[in-house]
Every structure is written in structure tokens, then in C-alpha cells.
Design a protein around this motif. Sequence first.
Motif, PDB file in Angstrom:
ATOM      1  N   UNK A  79      -5.190   7.440   0.902  1.00 12.79           N
ATOM      2  CA  UNK A  79      -6.349   6.537   0.834  1.00 12.79           C
ATOM      3  C   UNK A  79      -6.020   5.362  -0.075  1.00 12.79           C
ATOM      4  N   UNK A  80      -6.088   4.160   0.480  1.00 15.47           N
ATOM      5  CA  UNK A  80      -5.881   2.936  -0.303  1.00 15.47           C
ATOM      6  C   UNK A  80      -7.193   2.203  -0.543  1.00 15.47           C
TER       7      UNK A  80
ATOM      8  N   UNK B  27       8.102  12.309  12.168  1.00 12.27           N
ATOM      9  CA  UNK B  27       9.179  11.925  13.077  1.00 12.27           C
ATOM     10  C   UNK B  27       9.288  10.410  13.254  1.00 12.27           C
ATOM     11  N   UNK B  28       8.304   9.676  12.719  1.00 17.68           N
ATOM     12  CA  UNK B  28       8.309   8.215  12.872  1.00 17.68           C
ATOM     13  C   UNK B  28       8.408   7.480  11.532  1.00 17.68           C
ATOM     14  N   UNK B  29       8.676   8.235  10.467  1.00 18.62           N
ATOM     15  CA  UNK B  29       8.772   7.614   9.130  1.00 18.62           C
ATOM     16  C   UNK B  29       9.822   6.496   9.130  1.00 18.62           C
ATOM     17  N   UNK B  30      10.959   6.744   9.779  1.00 19.85           N
ATOM     18  CA  UNK B  30      12.031   5.731   9.795  1.00 19.85           C
ATOM     19  C   UNK B  30      11.589   4.457  10.509  1.00 19.85           C
ATOM     20  N   UNK B  31      10.765   4.609  11.557  1.00 17.40           N
ATOM     21  CA  UNK B  31      10.273   3.425  12.275  1.00 17.40           C
ATOM     22  C   UNK B  31       9.329   2.624  11.388  1.00 17.40           C
ATOM     23  N   UNK B  32       8.475   3.324  10.668  1.00 21.47           N
ATOM     24  CA  UNK B  32       7.541   2.642   9.768  1.00 21.47           C
ATOM     25  C   UNK B  32       8.301   1.944   8.644  1.00 21.47           C
ATOM     26  N   UNK B  33       9.326   2.623   8.121  1.00 25.49           N
ATOM     27  CA  UNK B  33      10.113   2.033   7.031  1.00 25.49           C
ATOM     28  C   UNK B  33      10.739   0.705   7.451  1.00 25.49           C
ATOM     29  N   UNK B  34      11.125   0.603   8.707  1.00 27.46           N
ATOM     30  CA  UNK B  34      11.732  -0.630   9.209  1.00 27.46           C
ATOM     31  C   UNK B  34      10.734  -1.778   9.331  1.00 27.46           C
ATOM     32  N   UNK B  35       9.434  -1.463   9.346  1.00 27.42           N
ATOM     33  CA  UNK B  35       8.408  -2.488   9.588  1.00 27.42           C
ATOM     34  C   UNK B  35       7.712  -2.998   8.334  1.00 27.42           C
ATOM     35  N   UNK B  36       7.731  -2.195   7.266  1.00 25.56           N
ATOM     36  CA  UNK B  36       6.951  -2.578   6.081  1.00 25.56           C
ATOM     37  C   UNK B  36       7.853  -3.211   5.024  1.00 25.56           C
ATOM     38  N   UNK B  37       7.265  -4.077   4.175  1.00 26.28           N
ATOM     39  CA  UNK B  37       8.061  -4.688   3.108  1.00 26.28           C
ATOM     40  C   UNK B  37       8.375  -3.695   1.994  1.00 26.28           C
ATOM     41  N   UNK B  38       9.263  -4.089   1.109  1.00 26.70           N
ATOM     42  CA  UNK B  38       9.674  -3.215   0.005  1.00 26.70           C
ATOM     43  C   UNK B  38       8.506  -2.859  -0.911  1.00 26.70           C
ATOM     44  N   UNK B  39       7.458  -3.675  -0.916  1.00 26.81           N
ATOM     45  CA  UNK B  39       6.297  -3.414  -1.782  1.00 26.81           C
ATOM     46  C   UNK B  39       5.451  -2.248  -1.284  1.00 26.81           C
ATOM     47  N   UNK B  40       5.696  -1.783  -0.068  1.00 26.42           N
ATOM     48  CA  UNK B  40       4.925  -0.683   0.517  1.00 26.42           C
ATOM     49  C   UNK B  40       5.610   0.638   0.213  1.00 26.42           C
ATOM     50  N   UNK B  41       4.828   1.602  -0.292  1.00 24.22           N
ATOM     51  CA  UNK B  41       5.379   2.913  -0.652  1.00 24.22           C
ATOM     52  C   UNK B  41       5.095   3.914   0.463  1.00 24.22           C
TER      53      UNK B  41
ATOM     54  N   UNK C 224       0.828  -1.212   0.000  1.00 26.59           N
ATOM     55  CA  UNK C 224       0.000   0.000   0.000  1.00 26.59           C
ATOM     56  C   UNK C 224       0.858   1.256   0.000  1.00 26.59           C
ATOM     57  N   UNK C 225       0.187   2.415  -0.212  1.00 27.15           N
ATOM     58  CA  UNK C 225       0.811   3.718   0.021  1.00 27.15           C
ATOM     59  C   UNK C 225       0.502   4.087   1.464  1.00 27.15           C
ATOM     60  N   UNK C 226       1.529   4.445   2.222  1.00 27.43           N
ATOM     61  CA  UNK C 226       1.340   4.676   3.654  1.00 27.43           C
ATOM     62  C   UNK C 226       2.030   5.960   4.099  1.00 27.43           C
ATOM     63  N   UNK C 227       1.572   6.470   5.229  1.00 23.77           N
ATOM     64  CA  UNK C 227       2.236   7.603   5.857  1.00 23.77           C
ATOM     65  C   UNK C 227       2.059   7.514   7.356  1.00 23.77           C
TER      66      UNK C 227
END
Length: 199
Positions: A155-156, A132-146, A125-128
Amino acid sequence: MEQVRQARNVAVFIFEQVEPLDFAGPFEVFIAGSNRGQDFKVYTVAEKDAPIQAVGGLSINPAYTIANCPKPDILVIPGGWGSRQEMNNETITSWVREVSNDAEIILSVCTGALIAAKSKLLDGLKVTTNRLAIHELRDLVPASTEIVEEARYVDNGKIVLSAGVSAGMDAALYVVGKLLGEDRARKAANIMEYDWRRD
């Protein structure tokens, strides 16, 4: 003759160290947009039947627990410091996953995205989230997540995610408009005397 639709259940999940405006903002939006309770039934839900201490020491009594709450049509997952603990709570992530099967919309606010990620809802999905927590989210989602860093909300379809704190109100107004028309969302913003940012 127009068929009257039953009010949608809006479950606002709360937990220890939840950010107050992350949950109270969308809660207020859905109340303001509910046409005096006819279109949305809004309630809080927590893992256990005990007072929750939000960030800043605000104490909230949840209306329901995850074991007895009405079946949510809309689930709001707020953020706050406590999301880092709840994202590793298998009881919660399993419940979120289960609720998401039948819910119409899952709305993540701020670092609620971390809980959504650990519940395996964000793949591809596209996520946000809060910038200040973008780096934490990046560590949790797979490469397929934008990851969309500058958006107030994305909105997905079924899954809507917002950036930090007040952006959750903008996203909630967007969801009201998506379900009941933009006029209703504008009216809700006017009731709250809130300057709705749509970008």
C-alpha cells in the motif's frame, strides 16, 4: 444526523487475455463488501464496446467503455497475458493516467502492475506483481521504485499493488477495510467463505 455517502464507483478494467480471477476476484470482493450496493457500485470497463476474450476463452461483455464509463473512485487494473499488449496501448495508458488524477485508489493485480508502470504511476513507490513477472516489472520502473518480491500486496496510499491472481482478492479486501473498516472486510470475506490472507 449522519450524512449518507454516495456509493463509490469501482471500475474493473478488462482487456483481451485478462486473467479471469484477477478481475473477477476483486469484482466479487467489492460486491460482497458493498452492503448490498450501498457503498460500492462495481462495473467492468474496456477500451471498446465489444466482448472480451479472457484467458481460457471466457467471454465477457464490458458494461462500459473508457469513453462512457462513470468516473471511477477506485480503478482495478488486473493482469493476464494481455497486459503485455495493453501496457503498450497509449490509449489505455493515457486513460489510466487521467483516471488516476481524481481516483481515490488504484488497485493493480498481478501483471496489471506493468500497465500501471507504463502509465507512469509507480515512480518512487513500493511495488509488487506476480512473482513470475518481477523481472518484467523491474525492466519498466525507474531505480527510485522499490520492488517487494515476497509481499501479497503493498500500500502506497493511493496506489495499492498485489501479487498474482488470488492475492488480488486479499488486496481488494484490504482496500475495503481501509475505506470502510476491517469489520466490513472480514464480513465480506465471510460472505465469500474466503480465507483472507493479510500478509
